[in-house]
Design an enzyme around this catalytic site. Sequence first.
Site, PDB file in Angstrom:
ATOM      1  N   GLU A   1      -5.375   2.101   6.500  1.00 26.55           N
ATOM      2  CA  GLU A   1      -5.020   2.075   5.072  1.00 26.55           C
ATOM      3  C   GLU A   1      -5.596   3.312   4.392  1.00 26.55           C
ATOM      4  OE1 GLU A   1      -6.499  -0.633   1.364  1.00 26.55           O
ATOM      5  OE2 GLU A   1      -5.439  -1.689   2.958  1.00 26.55           O
TER       6      GLU A   1
ATOM      7  N   ARG B   1       0.824  -1.214   0.000  1.00 27.88           N
ATOM      8  CA  ARG B   1       0.000   0.000   0.000  1.00 27.88           C
ATOM      9  C   ARG B   1       0.859   1.266   0.000  1.00 27.88           C
ATOM     10  NH1 ARG B   1      -2.245  -3.499  -1.638  1.00 27.88           N
ATOM     11  NH2 ARG B   1      -4.130  -4.543  -0.910  1.00 27.88           N
TER      12      ARG B   1
ATOM     13  N   SER C   1     -11.444  -1.083   2.528  1.00 23.55           N
ATOM     14  CA  SER C   1     -10.801  -1.611   3.738  1.00 23.55           C
ATOM     15  C   SER C   1     -10.171  -0.457   4.519  1.00 23.55           C
ATOM     16  CB  SER C   1      -9.722  -2.629   3.377  1.00 23.55           C
ATOM     17  OG  SER C   1     -10.281  -3.745   2.722  1.00 23.55           O
TER      18      SER C   1
END
Length: 301
Positions: free
Chosen positions: A294, A174, A224
């Site tokens: 995230e 990420r 998410s």
Amino acid sequence: MEKIVEALKKVISDENIYINEPMSRHTSFRIGGPADVLIIPQSVDELIKVMDLIKAENIPYFILGNGTNIIVSDKGIRGVVIKLTAIRKISVDGERIVSEAGALLSSIANAALDNELTGFEFASGIPGTLGGAITMNAGAYGPEIKDVVEKVEVIDEDGSIYEVENGNMRFGYRSSLIQLDNLIAIRAWIHLKKGNYKDIKAKMDELNGLRKIKQPLEYPSAGSVFKRPEGFYAGKLIQDAGLSGYTIGGAQVSEKHCGFIINKGNATADDVLNLIAYIKKTVKDKFGVDLETEVKIIGER
């Protein structure tokens, strides 16, 4: 800010400049206060002119794609938000797709399907833009953007434009060079392989079917919320902590997938942020695991 708006009107049409624009209109979470100015450049050339102007005036700015992985504060964003979704040209050259950063991943996946190119199926259901996906090295069901991107054309903080090969993109979990060096991705070359239309379509349908079953797509969310902690799954930790359905204001831990926080219809950014804080504390207290977000939290606090 009036001076900046007048200057912007010299390089971008009035209809693509929005003053005190509610960010709830531009995020998948449907929350967020106003941006001082939001602009939607229609080409890379317009974007470059805008960036030159903003840098010369030392105005704070934020680059926005489809608004799918962010939480904008209730106070909104000071400065200029630059939304790239109109910079979205896609072309196919043999086994390569060349796409501008504002193109939706679903549009690129459909172009790959139409040209019988395989390798991009994993991204077909991710609701973001290519630029956003490169910025955070988005992935799903195994593959990540780093697996298919050959090189990326970027603008740096000095306004210079150059290409960065995959090996120098510092792709991580990420993360990418775009985040680390505060670059703007404007175009990328995606290398795929020849495949079979029927097989590619079947894979896309399979993955999108899994999303509908496992994810709360019927509610606004930012996807998410937490990164995957090493050795664990964030959603399972949250579920095992007894937080399925836990609600603060209009924000709720999804009962369908505990890794998601959903907007039940009237959530504020503060509701979501307070729920994130509560989840982090509960999981830490029960399991000793630190959850890291995230989603990107932006705006004035």
